[in-house]
Write an enzyme that holds these catalytic residues in place. Sequence first.
Site, PDB file in Angstrom:
ATOM      1  N   THR A  35       0.828  -1.210   0.000  1.00 40.07           N
ATOM      2  CA  THR A  35       0.000   0.000   0.000  1.00 40.07           C
ATOM      3  C   THR A  35       0.858   1.254   0.000  1.00 40.07           C
ATOM      4  O   THR A  35       0.433   2.297  -0.478  1.00 40.07           O
ATOM      5  CB  THR A  35      -0.928  -0.025   1.238  1.00 40.07           C
ATOM      6  OG1 THR A  35      -1.723  -1.210   1.163  1.00 40.07           O
ATOM      7  CG2 THR A  35      -1.861   1.160   1.286  1.00 40.07           C
ATOM      8  N   TYR A  46      -7.890   0.501  -4.149  1.00 36.76           N
ATOM      9  CA  TYR A  46      -6.543   0.746  -4.686  1.00 36.76           C
ATOM     10  C   TYR A  46      -5.886  -0.580  -5.044  1.00 36.76           C
ATOM     11  O   TYR A  46      -6.354  -1.644  -4.643  1.00 36.76           O
ATOM     12  CB  TYR A  46      -5.674   1.513  -3.685  1.00 36.76           C
ATOM     13  CG  TYR A  46      -5.339   0.761  -2.418  1.00 36.76           C
ATOM     14  CD1 TYR A  46      -4.263  -0.122  -2.370  1.00 36.76           C
ATOM     15  CD2 TYR A  46      -6.086   0.934  -1.258  1.00 36.76           C
ATOM     16  CE1 TYR A  46      -3.949  -0.816  -1.203  1.00 36.76           C
ATOM     17  CE2 TYR A  46      -5.785   0.242  -0.092  1.00 36.76           C
ATOM     18  CZ  TYR A  46      -4.714  -0.629  -0.071  1.00 36.76           C
ATOM     19  OH  TYR A  46      -4.400  -1.315   1.067  1.00 36.76           O
ATOM     20  N   THR A 112       1.971  -4.295   4.360  1.00 39.20           N
ATOM     21  CA  THR A 112       1.976  -4.553   5.806  1.00 39.20           C
ATOM     22  C   THR A 112       1.382  -5.921   6.167  1.00 39.20           C
ATOM     23  O   THR A 112       1.604  -6.411   7.267  1.00 39.20           O
ATOM     24  CB  THR A 112       1.211  -3.454   6.570  1.00 39.20           C
ATOM     25  OG1 THR A 112      -0.149  -3.459   6.135  1.00 39.20           O
ATOM     26  CG2 THR A 112       1.832  -2.084   6.347  1.00 39.20           C
ATOM     27  N   ASP A 113       0.635  -6.527   5.233  1.00 37.92           N
ATOM     28  CA  ASP A 113      -0.081  -7.768   5.590  1.00 37.92           C
ATOM     29  C   ASP A 113       0.862  -8.890   6.021  1.00 37.92           C
ATOM     30  O   ASP A 113       0.577  -9.624   6.970  1.00 37.92           O
ATOM     31  CB  ASP A 113      -0.923  -8.259   4.401  1.00 37.92           C
ATOM     32  CG  ASP A 113      -2.136  -7.372   4.144  1.00 37.92           C
ATOM     33  OD1 ASP A 113      -2.409  -6.479   4.968  1.00 37.92           O
ATOM     34  OD2 ASP A 113      -2.798  -7.574   3.112  1.00 37.92           O
ATOM     35  N   LYS A 185       1.087  -7.521  12.832  1.00 39.77           N
ATOM     36  CA  LYS A 185       0.008  -6.605  12.410  1.00 39.77           C
ATOM     37  C   LYS A 185      -1.242  -6.995  13.202  1.00 39.77           C
ATOM     38  O   LYS A 185      -1.855  -8.021  12.931  1.00 39.77           O
ATOM     39  CB  LYS A 185      -0.232  -6.730  10.911  1.00 39.77           C
ATOM     40  CG  LYS A 185      -1.323  -5.800  10.397  1.00 39.77           C
ATOM     41  CD  LYS A 185      -1.391  -5.752   8.877  1.00 39.77           C
ATOM     42  CE  LYS A 185      -2.555  -4.886   8.437  1.00 39.77           C
ATOM     43  NZ  LYS A 185      -2.571  -4.612   6.996  1.00 39.77           N
ATOM     44  N   GLU A 304      -0.731 -29.373  28.949  1.00 38.53           N
ATOM     45  CA  GLU A 304      -1.925 -30.234  28.860  1.00 38.53           C
ATOM     46  C   GLU A 304      -1.709 -31.370  27.869  1.00 38.53           C
ATOM     47  O   GLU A 304      -2.538 -32.266  27.760  1.00 38.53           O
ATOM     48  CB  GLU A 304      -3.133 -29.403  28.414  1.00 38.53           C
ATOM     49  CG  GLU A 304      -3.871 -28.709  29.538  1.00 38.53           C
ATOM     50  CD  GLU A 304      -5.200 -28.143  29.071  1.00 38.53           C
ATOM     51  OE1 GLU A 304      -6.223 -28.823  29.210  1.00 38.53           O
ATOM     52  OE2 GLU A 304      -5.199 -27.005  28.567  1.00 38.53           O
TER      53      GLU A 304
HETATM   54  N1  ASP Z   1      -2.580  -5.630   1.136  1.00 41.47           N
HETATM   55  C1  ASP Z   1      -1.541  -4.655   1.359  1.00 41.47           C
HETATM   56  C2  ASP Z   1      -0.216  -5.381   1.368  1.00 41.47           C
HETATM   57  O1  ASP Z   1       0.106  -6.041   2.309  1.00 41.47           O
HETATM   58  C3  ASP Z   1      -1.793  -3.935   2.640  1.00 41.47           C
HETATM   59  C4  ASP Z   1      -0.714  -2.959   3.073  1.00 41.47           C
HETATM   60  O2  ASP Z   1       0.309  -2.786   2.456  1.00 41.47           O
HETATM   61  O3  ASP Z   1      -0.946  -2.316   4.115  1.00 41.47           O
HETATM   62  O4  ASP Z   1       0.489  -5.287   0.401  1.00 41.47           O
END
Ligand code: ASP
Length: 358
Positions: A35, A46, A112-113, A185, A304
């Site tokens: 992103t 996007y 970020t994923d 995340k 357990e």
């Molecule tokens: N779907 C995007 C990615 O991980 C989300 C992001 O970059 O925040 O490339």
Amino acid sequence: MRRVSIGIAVSWFWLCGSALAEELPAVLMIATGGTIAAVADGQGAYVSGELSPEVLVTAVPALAEMARLETQQLVSIGSQDMTPVIWLQLAKAIYQARQSEPDRAIVITHGTDTLEETAFFLDQLFPTGAPIVLTGAARPATVPGADGPANLLDAVRVALSADSRQRGVLAVKAGQIHAARQVSKRRAEGVAGFESPNGGPLGRISGGQVRFFRAPERLTQADLEPDLIHELPAVAIVHVHAGASSELLSVLPDLGYKAVVLAGVGNGNASAGMLATLGNLREKGLAVVRSSRSAAGWVSANVEIDDVALGFVAAADLPPAKARILLMLLLAFDVEFDRYQALFNQTRPIDWPQLAEP
Ligand code: ASP
């Protein structure tokens, strides 16, 4: 005459400027998409990874005064499309860059994923040396309040800081600095989505200064040559929930999986039926690691579940996706199964070059 002197003044200034630029520290920026490099359509939609790294750098004029940035576009993907094959390509690009310029810091822009997975993978290979810093953004580059430029600036600051050494691979977002092993995340959206559930961030960037809260670890291991890894074997993650069936587990050997990580409940737990199926998988030679779907904490062996009797491994502080990466590496290096539990418990980086020796 006036035009000439202006010309001389401009050339002198340009010469000084380029001489100064020569003195700036070098940083390699490897772009992978995400992103942070997205262009929004104005309706909230996007596509990740549309902008080149040069465009991202141009949006942050301060960078030109801080570093000599060389850019490299490795892939342009949303990080949901990240794969072990691309991790190896990235590792090779980093390894080559560090062979030619060992002191050059590296900043990686990433979605970020799955940023935490790439960070953890690289942390295993490059535990020490010049900083490697990953960053991303929650908002596309073209929307008001885009967080990418600030995160990129912070990532370069962290990459250039002498205090960032001996901390392994780092992730920077929303003014925070996280360790690769810890970062996660924790929110599906939002600029402040990264947390380090077991222990908190390592530091912050505030007032333009990089500040760490803890002393660095003494990391002595060398870089791992990525060519030593021929293939990262297939490892599945299976999520546990109330009433979960064992059917998905049973088909894993036929699908070619070499191991399974349980995203278990609580302390890496599962129903009696699932545990019995996992026991069968272990007997067929698959490695079984019990991690937890819970956000934080330490999954311990033999609480357990009788891990010794069943031949399971507890994932310690590693969430399922990172436990999977460690398991892939252990399988890739043919490490004896008896050593797995100790290596999962070891929060310091594993000395892979030594493990890789025949
Ligand atoms: N779907 C995007 C990615 O991980 C989300 C992001 O970059 O925040 O490339």
